[in-house]
Design an enzyme around this catalytic site. Structure first.
Site, PDB file in Angstrom:
ATOM      1  N   THR A  60       0.822  -1.204   0.000  1.00 19.77           N
ATOM      2  CA  THR A  60       0.000   0.000   0.000  1.00 19.77           C
ATOM      3  C   THR A  60       0.858   1.257   0.000  1.00 19.77           C
ATOM      4  O   THR A  60       1.992   1.245   0.517  1.00 19.77           O
ATOM      5  CB  THR A  60      -0.891   0.019   1.265  1.00 19.77           C
ATOM      6  OG1 THR A  60      -1.469   1.318   1.408  1.00 19.77           O
ATOM      7  CG2 THR A  60      -0.114  -0.278   2.536  1.00 19.77           C
ATOM      8  N   TYR A  85      -1.645  -0.130  10.412  1.00 22.70           N
ATOM      9  CA  TYR A  85      -1.922  -0.787   9.119  1.00 22.70           C
ATOM     10  C   TYR A  85      -0.707  -0.664   8.195  1.00 22.70           C
ATOM     11  O   TYR A  85      -0.215  -1.666   7.657  1.00 22.70           O
ATOM     12  CB  TYR A  85      -3.161  -0.149   8.473  1.00 22.70           C
ATOM     13  CG  TYR A  85      -3.357  -0.528   7.024  1.00 22.70           C
ATOM     14  CD1 TYR A  85      -3.690  -1.825   6.660  1.00 22.70           C
ATOM     15  CD2 TYR A  85      -3.182   0.415   6.006  1.00 22.70           C
ATOM     16  CE1 TYR A  85      -3.849  -2.186   5.330  1.00 22.70           C
ATOM     17  CE2 TYR A  85      -3.346   0.067   4.678  1.00 22.70           C
ATOM     18  CZ  TYR A  85      -3.672  -1.225   4.341  1.00 22.70           C
ATOM     19  OH  TYR A  85      -3.827  -1.579   3.021  1.00 22.70           O
TER      20      TYR A  85
HETATM   21  N1  LIG Z   1      -8.819  -1.047  -1.129  1.00 27.78           N
HETATM   22  C1  LIG Z   1      -7.778  -0.232  -1.233  1.00 27.78           C
HETATM   23  O1  LIG Z   1      -7.909   0.959  -1.577  1.00 27.78           O
HETATM   24  C2  LIG Z   1      -6.379  -0.737  -0.950  1.00 27.78           C
HETATM   25  C3  LIG Z   1      -5.299   0.152  -1.094  1.00 27.78           C
HETATM   26  C4  LIG Z   1      -4.019  -0.326  -0.836  1.00 27.78           C
HETATM   27  C5  LIG Z   1      -3.810  -1.657  -0.474  1.00 27.78           C
HETATM   28  N2  LIG Z   1      -4.875  -2.485  -0.333  1.00 27.78           N
HETATM   29  C6  LIG Z   1      -4.620  -3.879   0.049  1.00 27.78           C
HETATM   30  O2  LIG Z   1      -5.235  -4.720  -0.912  1.00 27.78           O
HETATM   31  C7  LIG Z   1      -5.671  -5.947  -0.314  1.00 27.78           C
HETATM   32  C8  LIG Z   1      -7.116  -6.204  -0.683  1.00 27.78           C
HETATM   33  O3  LIG Z   1      -7.914  -5.089  -0.302  1.00 27.78           O
HETATM   34  P1  LIG Z   1      -9.477  -5.075  -0.589  1.00 27.78           P
HETATM   35  O4  LIG Z   1      -9.916  -3.659  -0.641  1.00 27.78           O
HETATM   36  O5  LIG Z   1      -9.774  -5.990  -1.720  1.00 27.78           O
HETATM   37  O6  LIG Z   1     -10.015  -5.721   0.789  1.00 27.78           O
HETATM   38  P2  LIG Z   1     -11.203  -6.764   1.032  1.00 27.78           P
HETATM   39  O7  LIG Z   1     -11.514  -6.677   2.485  1.00 27.78           O
HETATM   40  O8  LIG Z   1     -12.308  -6.525   0.065  1.00 27.78           O
HETATM   41  O9  LIG Z   1     -10.524  -8.158   0.677  1.00 27.78           O
HETATM   42  C9  LIG Z   1      -9.735  -8.879   1.597  1.00 27.78           C
HETATM   43  C10 LIG Z   1     -10.063 -10.356   1.420  1.00 27.78           C
HETATM   44  O10 LIG Z   1      -9.205 -11.116   2.275  1.00 27.78           O
HETATM   45  C11 LIG Z   1     -10.012 -12.043   3.020  1.00 27.78           C
HETATM   46  N3  LIG Z   1      -9.312 -12.259   4.290  1.00 27.78           N
HETATM   47  C12 LIG Z   1      -8.990 -11.339   5.243  1.00 27.78           C
HETATM   48  N4  LIG Z   1      -8.364 -11.933   6.270  1.00 27.78           N
HETATM   49  C13 LIG Z   1      -8.259 -13.254   5.959  1.00 27.78           C
HETATM   50  C14 LIG Z   1      -7.712 -14.377   6.625  1.00 27.78           C
HETATM   51  N5  LIG Z   1      -7.145 -14.272   7.844  1.00 27.78           N
HETATM   52  N6  LIG Z   1      -7.765 -15.586   6.012  1.00 27.78           N
HETATM   53  C15 LIG Z   1      -8.349 -15.714   4.771  1.00 27.78           C
HETATM   54  N7  LIG Z   1      -8.889 -14.682   4.111  1.00 27.78           N
HETATM   55  C16 LIG Z   1      -8.853 -13.472   4.700  1.00 27.78           C
HETATM   56  C17 LIG Z   1     -11.347 -11.370   3.169  1.00 27.78           C
HETATM   57  O11 LIG Z   1     -12.419 -12.264   3.437  1.00 27.78           O
HETATM   58  C18 LIG Z   1     -11.496 -10.691   1.808  1.00 27.78           C
HETATM   59  O12 LIG Z   1     -12.056 -11.570   0.855  1.00 27.78           O
HETATM   60  C19 LIG Z   1      -5.427  -5.787   1.171  1.00 27.78           C
HETATM   61  O13 LIG Z   1      -4.250  -6.469   1.517  1.00 27.78           O
HETATM   62  C20 LIG Z   1      -5.266  -4.291   1.368  1.00 27.78           C
HETATM   63  O14 LIG Z   1      -4.420  -4.006   2.447  1.00 27.78           O
HETATM   64  C21 LIG Z   1      -6.164  -2.070  -0.570  1.00 27.78           C
END
Ligand SMILES: NC(=O)c1ccc[n+]([C@@H]2O[C@H](COP(=O)([O-])OP(=O)(O)OC[C@H]3O[C@@H](n4cnc5c(N)ncnc54)[C@H](O)[C@@H]3O)[C@@H](O)[C@H]2O)c1
Length: 330
Positions: A120, A144
């Site tokens: 991120t 985070y």
């Molecule tokens: N959304 C953003 O703007 C953004 C920006 C930068 C980085 N990220 C990173 O991208 C990744 C995905 O983000 P997102 O927005 O799709 O989030 P999200 O919450 O939609 O997706 C996360 C997924 O991981 C699964 N998950 C979480 N913990 C788990 C565990 N212990 N075991 C198995 N599955 C698990 C959840 O059920 C979900 O399906 C994350 O790592 C987040 O830090 C997101």
């Protein structure tokens, strides 16, 4: 040729994961989703192979990696709310760092040496520069961001120690939705700017708050780099090919953004124009820790992965997100 290989997408039922599984499948990879569905959605796994399990379950992950003959892991699973990480940091270090170590141990046990990791822009913290490039010092301002940087450090040390080849993709503001409406953003609670504005446009919240209108930016509101989630998905497909083609173990962090910033006021105006709906906007004081401007220099990803954002003009992002939300709410 790297396509045709078997890819495990951990967290593939979430927002960015579900767009990436579509893109990987369309690129010819065989995808298995591994998810505990804590925030993900079963219908976001389409008709893919799915294993329900937790990131911390090392024996289960080892068995899946071996049974499915996985060549590369794409790892999205995490807690993602920076504000929540200040309130409950242990939960973030547990799920984002300790559980990721279980995945890495499982990969080692199953002899899987390739990983693409969701990092991120939050690893950079507040920096007084126009564009954020990868070589800047990493100084996260919340647990985070620290949790993601800790994993990057682990991946770096795993190069020589275990021969791991990995890329950490540092996303800026993930936004938009699949242009065909197959999946989109469904966080609960929602904290991201464009979905909140769309909820206001749909009358699901009675107003929208702009936090900070006195920043040193042209219109006084914060500037961010919005990247279409389908461009992020394409970046992951390119990164999977990249790590699979590497002949030596390595670790690289790469930004995925557009290099163009948009102010909060600009995004508000775009949502009102695209949705053809008006809603109340309140101007509130700044929130602690919000930098004035975060814009990516993505030169490294462009050069190494041959990747360019193609769907990330603000109108396309808002149109695709609006279409997804409106269709879901009919
Ligand atoms: N959304 C953003 O703007 C953004 C920006 C930068 C980085 N990220 C990173 O991208 C990744 C995905 O983000 P997102 O927005 O799709 O989030 P999200 O919450 O939609 O997706 C996360 C997924 O991981 C699964 N998950 C979480 N913990 C788990 C565990 N212990 N075991 C198995 N599955 C698990 C959840 O059920 C979900 O399906 C994350 O790592 C987040 O830090 C997101």
């Amino acid at each position: 040729m790297t396509t045709g290989k078997n890819i495990l997408v951990v967290g593939g039922a979430g927002f960015i994961g579900s767009h990436t599984t579509l893109a990987l499948s369309e690129a010819g990879y065989n995808v298995t989703v591994y998810d505990n569905f804590s925030t993900g959605h079963r219908d976001a796994c389409f008709d893919l192979d799915v294993v329900e399990g937790d990131l911390s379950d090392q024996p289960k992950l080892t068995a899946v990696l071996k049974d499915k003959d996985i060549a590369c892991v794409v790892h999205f699973a995490a807690l993602i709310e920076a504000g929540q990480s200040v309130i409950d940091p242990y939960a973030f270090y547990e799920n984002n760092v300790a559980a990721t170590l279980a995945l890495l141990q499982a990969m080692r046990a199953a002899d899987v040496g390739h990983l693409v990791f969701s990092s991120t822009a939050a690893v950079y913290g507040n920096q007084d520069v126009d564009m954020l490039s990868e070589d800047l010092p990493k100084q996260p301002v919340n647990p985070y961001g620290h949790s993601k940087l800790m994993v990057e450090t682990v991946l770096q040390t795993a190069v020589d120690a275990y021969g791991l080849t990995s890329v950490a993709l540092r996303y800026f503001n993930a936004s938009g939705a699949d242009a065909k409406g197959r999946t989109g953003e469904r966080h609960d609670p929602e904290t991201h700017l464009i979905p909140l504005l769309i909820q206001a446009a749909l009358g699901q919240r009675d107003h929208f708050k702009i936090f900070g209108t006195d920043y040193d930016t042209p219109d006084g509101s914060c500037i961010r780099d919005y990247i279409h989630v389908s461009d992020l998905a394409a970046g992951h497909v390119a990164a999977v090919g990249y790590v699979l083609r590497r002949t030596q173990p390595s670790f690289e962090g790469m930004n995925l953004g557009t290099g163009t910033g948009h102010s909060v006021r600009e995004v508000v105006d775009t949502v009102k124009r695209v949705s053809e709906r008006d809603f109340r906007v309140d101007e509130c004081p700044r929130r602690a820790g919000d930098p004035a401007k975060l814009v990516a220099d993505s030169t490294r990803a462009q050069q190494a992965l041959g990747w360019h954002a193609q769907h990330s003009d603000l109108d396309t992002i808002v149109r695709d997100a609006w279409h997804f939300f409106r269709t879901r709410n009919r």
